[in-house]
Design a protein around this motif. Structure first.
Motif, PDB file in Angstrom:
ATOM      1  N   GLN A   1       0.844  -1.188   0.000  1.00 40.41           N
ATOM      2  CA  GLN A   1       0.000   0.000   0.000  1.00 40.41           C
ATOM      3  C   GLN A   1       0.879   1.238   0.000  1.00 40.41           C
ATOM      4  O   GLN A   1       1.932   1.246   0.630  1.00 40.41           O
ATOM      5  CB  GLN A   1      -0.896   0.014   1.238  1.00 40.41           C
ATOM      6  N   TYR A   2       0.410   2.300  -0.670  1.00 35.30           N
ATOM      7  CA  TYR A   2       1.231   3.502  -0.726  1.00 35.30           C
ATOM      8  C   TYR A   2       0.412   4.723  -1.092  1.00 35.30           C
ATOM      9  O   TYR A   2      -0.728   4.619  -1.538  1.00 35.30           O
ATOM     10  CB  TYR A   2       2.397   3.325  -1.697  1.00 35.30           C
ATOM     11  N   ILE A   3       1.020   5.877  -0.873  1.00 33.11           N
ATOM     12  CA  ILE A   3       0.474   7.154  -1.317  1.00 33.11           C
ATOM     13  C   ILE A   3       1.416   7.710  -2.372  1.00 33.11           C
ATOM     14  O   ILE A   3       2.640   7.645  -2.216  1.00 33.11           O
ATOM     15  CB  ILE A   3       0.339   8.161  -0.161  1.00 33.11           C
ATOM     16  N   VAL A   4       0.848   8.233  -3.433  1.00 33.79           N
ATOM     17  CA  VAL A   4       1.623   8.949  -4.443  1.00 33.79           C
ATOM     18  C   VAL A   4       1.505  10.430  -4.125  1.00 33.79           C
ATOM     19  O   VAL A   4       0.403  10.967  -4.004  1.00 33.79           O
ATOM     20  CB  VAL A   4       1.081   8.692  -5.863  1.00 33.79           C
ATOM     21  N   PHE A   5       2.639  11.106  -3.973  1.00 36.73           N
ATOM     22  CA  PHE A   5       2.671  12.546  -3.822  1.00 36.73           C
ATOM     23  C   PHE A   5       3.070  13.099  -5.183  1.00 36.73           C
ATOM     24  O   PHE A   5       4.214  12.970  -5.609  1.00 36.73           O
ATOM     25  CB  PHE A   5       3.658  12.961  -2.732  1.00 36.73           C
ATOM     26  N   TYR A   6       2.096  13.669  -5.878  1.00 31.39           N
ATOM     27  CA  TYR A   6       2.290  14.176  -7.237  1.00 31.39           C
ATOM     28  C   TYR A   6       2.374  15.693  -7.204  1.00 31.39           C
ATOM     29  O   TYR A   6       1.483  16.359  -6.649  1.00 31.39           O
ATOM     30  CB  TYR A   6       1.131  13.746  -8.140  1.00 31.39           C
ATOM     31  N   ALA A   7       3.431  16.243  -7.775  1.00 32.96           N
ATOM     32  CA  ALA A   7       3.585  17.697  -7.888  1.00 32.96           C
ATOM     33  C   ALA A   7       3.610  18.070  -9.365  1.00 32.96           C
ATOM     34  O   ALA A   7       4.472  17.611 -10.106  1.00 32.96           O
ATOM     35  CB  ALA A   7       4.861  18.156  -7.209  1.00 32.96           C
ATOM     36  N   PRO A   8       2.654  18.883  -9.800  1.00 34.24           N
ATOM     37  CA  PRO A   8       2.690  19.354 -11.177  1.00 34.24           C
ATOM     38  C   PRO A   8       3.844  20.332 -11.363  1.00 34.24           C
ATOM     39  O   PRO A   8       4.390  20.831 -10.379  1.00 34.24           O
ATOM     40  CB  PRO A   8       1.336  20.060 -11.337  1.00 34.24           C
ATOM     41  N   PRO A   9       4.231  20.605 -12.589  1.00 28.54           N
ATOM     42  CA  PRO A   9       5.321  21.557 -12.804  1.00 28.54           C
ATOM     43  C   PRO A   9       4.985  22.896 -12.142  1.00 28.54           C
ATOM     44  O   PRO A   9       3.890  23.401 -12.299  1.00 28.54           O
ATOM     45  CB  PRO A   9       5.402  21.710 -14.318  1.00 28.54           C
ATOM     46  N   GLY A  10       5.918  23.402 -11.362  1.00 26.47           N
ATOM     47  CA  GLY A  10       5.678  24.671 -10.687  1.00 26.47           C
ATOM     48  C   GLY A  10       4.777  24.569  -9.475  1.00 26.47           C
ATOM     49  O   GLY A  10       4.374  25.584  -8.919  1.00 26.47           O
ATOM     50  N   GLY A  11       4.435  23.356  -9.050  1.00 19.78           N
ATOM     51  CA  GLY A  11       3.539  23.177  -7.907  1.00 19.78           C
ATOM     52  C   GLY A  11       2.139  23.651  -8.234  1.00 19.78           C
ATOM     53  O   GLY A  11       1.701  23.605  -9.378  1.00 19.78           O
ATOM     54  N   HIS A  12       1.423  24.084  -7.236  1.00 15.66           N
ATOM     55  CA  HIS A  12       0.107  24.688  -7.444  1.00 15.66           C
ATOM     56  C   HIS A  12      -0.010  25.823  -6.447  1.00 15.66           C
ATOM     57  O   HIS A  12       0.686  25.873  -5.448  1.00 15.66           O
ATOM     58  CB  HIS A  12      -1.031  23.669  -7.303  1.00 15.66           C
ATOM     59  N   SER A  13      -0.875  26.754  -6.737  1.00 17.65           N
ATOM     60  CA  SER A  13      -0.984  27.913  -5.857  1.00 17.65           C
ATOM     61  C   SER A  13      -2.171  27.749  -4.924  1.00 17.65           C
ATOM     62  O   SER A  13      -3.198  27.201  -5.297  1.00 17.65           O
ATOM     63  CB  SER A  13      -1.147  29.191  -6.680  1.00 17.65           C
ATOM     64  N   GLY A  14      -2.006  28.216  -3.715  1.00 16.56           N
ATOM     65  CA  GLY A  14      -3.089  28.209  -2.746  1.00 16.56           C
ATOM     66  C   GLY A  14      -3.312  26.851  -2.114  1.00 16.56           C
ATOM     67  O   GLY A  14      -2.637  25.871  -2.417  1.00 16.56           O
ATOM     68  N   ARG A  15      -4.268  26.832  -1.210  1.00 18.75           N
ATOM     69  CA  ARG A  15      -4.628  25.600  -0.512  1.00 18.75           C
ATOM     70  C   ARG A  15      -5.892  25.044  -1.137  1.00 18.75           C
ATOM     71  O   ARG A  15      -6.714  25.773  -1.670  1.00 18.75           O
ATOM     72  CB  ARG A  15      -4.869  25.899   0.966  1.00 18.75           C
ATOM     73  N   PHE A  16      -6.042  23.733  -1.020  1.00 17.15           N
ATOM     74  CA  PHE A  16      -7.265  23.093  -1.483  1.00 17.15           C
ATOM     75  C   PHE A  16      -8.377  23.329  -0.471  1.00 17.15           C
ATOM     76  O   PHE A  16      -8.130  23.391   0.730  1.00 17.15           O
ATOM     77  CB  PHE A  16      -7.056  21.581  -1.654  1.00 17.15           C
ATOM     78  N   GLU A  17      -9.589  23.442  -0.949  1.00 19.41           N
ATOM     79  CA  GLU A  17     -10.731  23.572  -0.070  1.00 19.41           C
ATOM     80  C   GLU A  17     -11.078  22.195   0.490  1.00 19.41           C
ATOM     81  O   GLU A  17     -11.133  21.210  -0.255  1.00 19.41           O
ATOM     82  CB  GLU A  17     -11.914  24.133  -0.859  1.00 19.41           C
TER      83      GLU A  17
END
Length: 125
Positions: free
Chosen positions: A51-67
């Motif tokens: 079992q695992y979690i994938v931590f995916y970062a798009p190019p340049g990250g993303h801005s702000g926090r998720f709701e």
């Protein structure tokens, strides 16, 4: 038919390295894989053999926090020692909240740097 099991969860984060380092410390997981991902992003797979979690970062990250709740409510992680886990969360500059003790275990919650809520629970004494 045998019951299915959750094999992995893929989460979009602003910094895959930071998230992987934190969850390695919090959960004792190991890195299964890292490398280029969809849309020129970068992923780190962190967990156990099954079992695992994938931590995916798009190019340049993303801005702000998720709701919260869009669409994910939270991710639950079971630990052996809730007090040690809470100290790791605090040491990372994150804030535990909503401590509770009800069947079947004790728990607390925290938001990571991207606003993703995690529940940390312990079923042990």
């Amino acid at each position: 038919m045998p019951a299915a099991r959750l094999e992995h969860v893929n989460i979009r984060v602003s910094d895959a390295e930071r998230s992987a380092a934190f969850f390695t410390k919090l959960c004792g997981w190991h890195e299964r894989w890292r490398g280029p991902a969809i849309d020129d992003g970068f992923s780190i797979h962190l967990g156990t053999e099954s079992q695992y979690i994938v931590f995916y970062a798009p190019p340049g990250g993303h801005s702000g926090r998720f709701e919260k709740g869009v669409p994910l409510q939270h991710v639950g992680i079971e630990v052996d020692d809730l007090d040690v886990a809470e100290q790791i969360v605090i040491a990372a500059g994150l804030e535990p909240f909503n401590h509770a003790d009800y069947e079947p275990g004790k728990r607390f919650y925290f938001y990571d740097w991207d606003g993703i809520e995690f529940e940390v629970v312990s079923y042990g004494g």
